[in-house]
Design an enzyme around this catalytic site. Structure first.
Site, mmCIF file in Angstrom:
data_model
loop_
_atom_site.group_PDB
_atom_site.id
_atom_site.type_symbol
_atom_site.label_atom_id
_atom_site.label_comp_id
_atom_site.label_asym_id
_atom_site.label_seq_id
_atom_site.Cartn_x
_atom_site.Cartn_y
_atom_site.Cartn_z
ATOM 1 N N ASP A 8 0.779 -1.214 0.037
ATOM 2 C CA ASP A 8 -0.006 -0.075 -0.031
ATOM 3 C C ASP A 8 0.933 1.130 0.059
ATOM 4 O O ASP A 8 2.125 1.070 -0.177
ATOM 5 C CB ASP A 8 -1.042 -0.094 1.210
ATOM 6 N N CYS A 65 2.743 -3.529 4.080
ATOM 7 C CA CYS A 65 2.209 -2.300 4.466
ATOM 8 C C CYS A 65 2.747 -1.466 5.560
ATOM 9 O O CYS A 65 4.044 -1.835 5.630
ATOM 10 C CB CYS A 65 0.715 -2.638 4.566
ATOM 11 N N THR A 67 2.484 -2.119 8.769
ATOM 12 C CA THR A 67 3.029 -3.039 9.827
ATOM 13 C C THR A 67 3.012 -4.497 9.283
ATOM 14 O O THR A 67 3.641 -5.318 9.808
ATOM 15 C CB THR A 67 1.979 -3.033 10.790
ATOM 16 N N HIS A 98 8.577 -24.936 7.858
ATOM 17 C CA HIS A 98 7.455 -25.570 8.650
ATOM 18 C C HIS A 98 5.821 -25.208 8.303
ATOM 19 O O HIS A 98 5.148 -26.215 8.594
ATOM 20 C CB HIS A 98 7.489 -25.179 10.290
ATOM 21 N N HIS A 133 5.394 -31.847 9.201
ATOM 22 C CA HIS A 133 4.812 -30.628 9.036
ATOM 23 C C HIS A 133 3.727 -30.615 7.928
ATOM 24 O O HIS A 133 2.848 -29.772 8.063
ATOM 25 C CB HIS A 133 5.985 -29.420 8.508
HETATM 26 C C1 RB5 Z 1 -1.894 2.486 6.558
HETATM 27 O O1 RB5 Z 1 -1.890 3.746 7.311
HETATM 28 C C2 RB5 Z 1 -1.845 1.280 7.473
HETATM 29 O O2 RB5 Z 1 -3.058 1.366 8.120
HETATM 30 C C3 RB5 Z 1 -1.549 0.038 6.769
HETATM 31 O O3 RB5 Z 1 -0.334 0.262 5.941
HETATM 32 C C4 RB5 Z 1 -1.088 -1.173 7.476
HETATM 33 O O4 RB5 Z 1 -0.358 -0.705 8.414
HETATM 34 C C5 RB5 Z 1 -2.422 -1.813 8.001
HETATM 35 O O5 RB5 Z 1 -2.270 -2.894 8.677
#
Ligand code: RB5
Length: 146
Positions: A8, A65, A67, A98, A133
């Site tokens: 993203d 993204c 996180t 695994h 596994h």
């Molecule tokens: C975008 O601001 C953020 O929410 C997205 O990149 C991600 O971290 C969502 O899980």
């Protein structure tokens, strides 16, 4: 190997770096992500990469993204996908060995460039071990049918 990559707006720079990094190692990398910083919705890109893998167009995938969490959640909704969010290389190798993960995910706001390189090196450098596994991965995929 043909790798699908998606991201993203939070991970454009990281995507570009990792795509070039993997290409320099000889992988073919297909870009399914956004290429600008304009705000977009991560489920769209998680699904695009998941679909590319389930259809056989690509073998494995990378999702990034902010996180790594939201985009991997989206991918894991697609039948046949095992996406793992990892912030260090040990887990990235183990999830191939695994869990037979077919997508590695991480956060551009969580890991630095060097750690991201180590994560993809570990993931693509590892192979599924099968054996005990395999039965567990089969159990995992059975949940999709329930
Ligand atoms: C975008 O601001 C953020 O929410 C997205 O990149 C991600 O971290 C969502 O899980």
């Amino acid at each position: 190997m043909k790798i699908a990559i998606g991201n993203d707006h939070a991970a454009v720079e990281m995507k570009n770096h990792i795509k070039a990094y993997l290409e320099a190692k000889g992988y073919t990398v297909v870009n399914y992500g956004t290429d600008t910083g304009d705000s977009v919705d991560y489920p769209i890109y998680g699904k695009r990469v998941a679909d590319a893998i389930v259809s056989g167009e690509c073998e494995l995938g990378v999702l990034i993204c902010g996180t790594g969490i939201g985009i991997s959640m989206a991918a894991n909704k697609v039948k046949g996908i095992r996406a793992a969010v990892c912030s260090e290389p040990y887990s990235a190798a183990l999830t191939r060995r695994h869990n037979n993960a077919n997508i590695i995910a991480f956060g551009a706001r969580v890991v630095g460039i060097g750690e991201a390189e180590a994560i993809v090196d570990a993931f693509f450098g590892a192979e599924f071990e099968g054996g005990r596994h395999q039965a567990r991965v089969d159990m995992l995929m059975d949940i999709e049918k329930q």
